[in-house]
Design a protein around this motif. Structure first.
Motif, mmCIF file in Angstrom:
data_model
loop_
_atom_site.group_PDB
_atom_site.id
_atom_site.type_symbol
_atom_site.label_atom_id
_atom_site.label_comp_id
_atom_site.label_asym_id
_atom_site.label_seq_id
_atom_site.Cartn_x
_atom_site.Cartn_y
_atom_site.Cartn_z
ATOM 1 N N THR A 150 0.828 -1.199 0.000
ATOM 2 C CA THR A 150 0.000 0.000 0.000
ATOM 3 C C THR A 150 0.868 1.257 0.000
ATOM 4 O OG1 THR A 150 -1.673 -1.238 1.239
ATOM 5 C CG2 THR A 150 -1.962 1.142 1.125
ATOM 6 N N ILE A 181 1.568 1.922 -3.611
ATOM 7 C CA ILE A 181 0.379 2.504 -4.236
ATOM 8 C C ILE A 181 0.242 3.974 -3.856
ATOM 9 C CG2 ILE A 181 -2.144 2.417 -4.297
ATOM 10 C CD1 ILE A 181 -1.879 -0.650 -3.874
ATOM 11 N N TYR A 241 -7.417 0.205 -0.506
ATOM 12 C CA TYR A 241 -6.783 -1.104 -0.678
ATOM 13 C C TYR A 241 -6.625 -1.931 0.597
ATOM 14 C CZ TYR A 241 -5.744 0.005 -5.510
ATOM 15 O OH TYR A 241 -5.860 0.306 -6.848
#
Length: 300
Positions: free
Chosen positions: A70, A73, A114
């Motif tokens: 994450t 991301i 996410y």
């Protein structure tokens, strides 16, 4: 032996690569401010600021036991935002406070999308010691999403690594887990902290990390590692595993791990030149934030 599910896996990898090609590429946005005298005189925003924010976000991720992917991301959102020249992104490149807010908000948004748990905005404010208000965070989130045209579907290098390993059903779970660990550490300690890698597709970074891991894992003999790479190359005939982009990323990663490997090339033939411990155990210290956000995520 190649997996009997090869067509499905290849189709999935191909679909991921096609989607990634539709996402606007990042640029080194620090070049946009390199000649800005005003910015430079006030302390300037440079790559060390970005690295500090990655380190800070990673601390929050570890403290909250969230997925390290994450963080990748979040930095994809962040880099794409600052590359877009849209909304208030240029303001973020001229103010450390706004730069930091954009990075923190990018992570907040990535977690929201996410992770199976939500990082509440009140918790985020507490982590930041109320440096930012709820309005600051919400406004920045809207500006980031608008600049990205709400295109938040994002793959990670580790996603490609796992799919590629699925093509090798005979690979032991121990070897597979070790490869995954080394690849993740290459990404966490080097790739994600260096803006050089931002313009490259996640597939390119993932393939590069996989190639390097095959070269440095002690439990894999040279012949076995070469055999794995050959099988992957044969299976992935629709795209090049040793493209110029992959080689460029490999060389950059290796130059970060140890300068002596800088001139090595061709696939993953770096055995004997990279210390496994340098990749697995290295932790980059230093300042955690360009300004005064709390240095830990305690009590979050």
């Amino acid at each position: 032996m190649i997996s009997s599910n090869r067509p499905d896996i290849i189709d999935c990898i191909t679909a991921m690569r096609v989607r990634d090609e539709t996402i606007p590429k990042c640029i080194n946005y620090f070049n946009l401010t390199a000649n800005n005298n005003a910015t430079r005189e006030e302390g300037g925003i440079d790559e060390t600021c970005r690295t500090a924010m990655v380190t800070w976000i990673t601390q929050v991720q570890k403290t909250l036991s969230l997925n390290p992917e994450t963080v990748w991301i979040a930095m994809s959102f962040f880099d794409r935002y600052l590359s877009s020249s849209r909304g208030e992104s240029q303001k973020a490149l001229g103010s450390k406070r706004e730069f930091q807010l954009a990075a923190i908000t990018s992570y907040y948004t990535a977690v929201k999308i996410y992770e199976p748990v939500m990082l509440g905005i009140d918790t985020l404010m507490e982590i930041c010691h109320d440096t930012y208000s709820k309005y600051d965070i919400v406004s920045m989130e809207h500006d980031i999403l608008s600049a990205l045209d709400w295109r938040v579907a994002c793959h990670t290098p580790m996603g490609f690594v796992r799919h590629l390993l699925e093509l090798l059903p005979k690979l032991s779970s121990h070897d597979s887990n070790t490869i995954i660990q080394v690849c993740q550490n290459l990404i966490d300690e080097y790739a994600i902290k260096d803006i050089y890698f931002s313009p490259f597709a996640p597939s390119v970074v993932g393939i590069s990390c996989l190639a390097i891991s095959l070269a440095i894992i002690d439990t894999l003999s040279l012949s076995k590692a070469e055999g794995i790479w050959y099988q992957l190359s044969e299976s992935c005939e629709d795209f090049e595993l040793s493209s110029k982009e992959v080689m460029s990323v490999q060389q950059r990663l290796l130059s970060r791990v140890t300068p002596t490997t800088r001139n090595k090339s061709n696939s993953f033939k770096f055995r004997g030149t990279v210390s496994k411990s340098a990749v697995v155990n290295n932790v980059d210290g230093g300042s955690l934030s360009p300004i005064c956000v709390t240095q830990t995520a305690r009590q979050a």
